[in-house]
Design an enzyme around this catalytic site. Structure first.
Site, PDB file in Angstrom:
ATOM      1  N   TYR A  82       0.746  -1.245   0.108  1.00  6.68           N
ATOM      2  CA  TYR A  82       0.080  -0.040   0.031  1.00  6.68           C
ATOM      3  C   TYR A  82       0.771   1.382  -0.062  1.00  6.68           C
ATOM      4  CZ  TYR A  82      -4.786  -2.197   0.580  1.00  6.68           C
ATOM      5  OH  TYR A  82      -5.687  -2.817   0.302  1.00  6.68           O
ATOM      6  N   HIS A 119     -10.001  -6.220  -1.696  1.00 10.76           N
ATOM      7  CA  HIS A 119      -9.214  -5.523  -2.609  1.00 10.76           C
ATOM      8  C   HIS A 119      -9.153  -5.757  -3.991  1.00 10.76           C
ATOM      9  CE1 HIS A 119      -5.865  -3.282  -4.121  1.00 10.76           C
ATOM     10  NE2 HIS A 119      -5.308  -4.416  -4.515  1.00 10.76           N
ATOM     11  N   ARG A 146     -19.159  -5.139  -1.065  1.00 18.39           N
ATOM     12  CA  ARG A 146     -18.708  -4.282   0.188  1.00 18.39           C
ATOM     13  C   ARG A 146     -20.085  -3.792   0.819  1.00 18.39           C
ATOM     14  NH1 ARG A 146     -13.643  -1.012  -2.849  1.00 18.39           N
ATOM     15  NH2 ARG A 146     -12.029  -2.207  -1.808  1.00 18.39           N
ATOM     16  N   GLU A 155       1.058  -5.630  -8.331  1.00 12.81           N
ATOM     17  CA  GLU A 155       0.487  -6.479  -7.226  1.00 12.81           C
ATOM     18  C   GLU A 155       0.649  -7.854  -7.470  1.00 12.81           C
ATOM     19  OE1 GLU A 155      -2.724  -2.929  -5.828  1.00 12.81           O
ATOM     20  OE2 GLU A 155      -3.438  -4.838  -6.812  1.00 12.81           O
ATOM     21  N   ASN A 198     -13.186  -3.307   4.636  1.00 13.04           N
ATOM     22  CA  ASN A 198     -14.137  -3.251   3.453  1.00 13.04           C
ATOM     23  C   ASN A 198     -14.042  -4.438   2.813  1.00 13.04           C
ATOM     24  OD1 ASN A 198     -11.839  -2.696   1.961  1.00 13.04           O
ATOM     25  ND2 ASN A 198     -12.547  -0.609   1.371  1.00 13.04           N
ATOM     26  N   ARG A 237     -14.128  -4.482  -9.779  1.00 11.65           N
ATOM     27  CA  ARG A 237     -14.105  -3.126  -9.004  1.00 11.65           C
ATOM     28  C   ARG A 237     -15.827  -3.055  -8.866  1.00 11.65           C
ATOM     29  NH1 ARG A 237      -9.812  -0.651  -6.883  1.00 11.65           N
ATOM     30  NH2 ARG A 237     -10.912   1.584  -7.187  1.00 11.65           N
TER      31      ARG A 237
END
Ligand code: ATP
Ligand code: MG
Length: 140
Positions: free
Chosen positions: A51, A117, A104, A128, A114, A87
């Site tokens: 992060y 990711h 979420r 990532e 939440n 997303r």
């Protein structure tokens, strides 16, 4: 649309409540394919590096503490438009603002805890994925 790969993490609040299977089912039902997966407990240093883009934000320290508070389940996911699609399935960062039916909205506990990711761009996804997986762990 293009076939993309993205990184998803089921966060500690969700693993703690045994929601791993329910969350993964949402991705698979949307036609996405899980091509690599592992359960792990991040170290503080790993969470900070993962992060790092948020290191100047006021919530960074708390976020890193939260991400190491329990096990996470990370997966590489492949599919048409996978980055935006995941997303969309996750919903807005703050569960209070997430659209009904999203992960979420249904499972998130707070803006921090939440539940999931998802990478936010092709460049982020490659960083990532490479951070958590090696090439021989990804089986298309
Ligand atoms: P993620 O990167 O985890 O998929 P996101 O892209 O929706 O989530 P970001 O802005 O990248 O949101 O924030 C990363 C994570 O930091 C969020 O998922 C959440 O856990 C935490 N976070 C974001 N904003 C806040 C905030 N205002 N207060 C506390 N935690 C926050
Ligand atoms: Mg993000």
């Amino acid at each position: 649309m293009a076939v993309e790969r993205t990184l998803s993490i089921i966060k500690p609040d969700a693993t703690r409540r045994n929601l791993t299977g329910k969350i993964l089912a949402r991705f698979e039902e949307a036609g996405l394919r899980i091509v690599a997966q592992k359960r792990l407990r991040l170290t503080r240093e790993q969470a900070e590096r993962f992060y790092a883009v948020h290191s100047e934000r006021s919530f960074y320290d708390d976020l890193c503490d939260y991400m190491i508070s329990g096990p996470v389940v990370a997966q590489v996911i492949v599919g048409e438009n996978a980055i935006a699609l995941i997303r969309e399935i996750m919903g807005a960062t703050n569960p209070a603002n997430a659209a009904p039916g999203t992960i979420r909205a249904e499972f998130g506990e707070s803006i921090e805890a939440n539940s999931v990711h998802g990478s936010d761009s092709p460049e982020t996804a490659e960083f990532e994925i490479g951070f958590l997986f090696s090439g021989i762990e990804i089986i298309g």
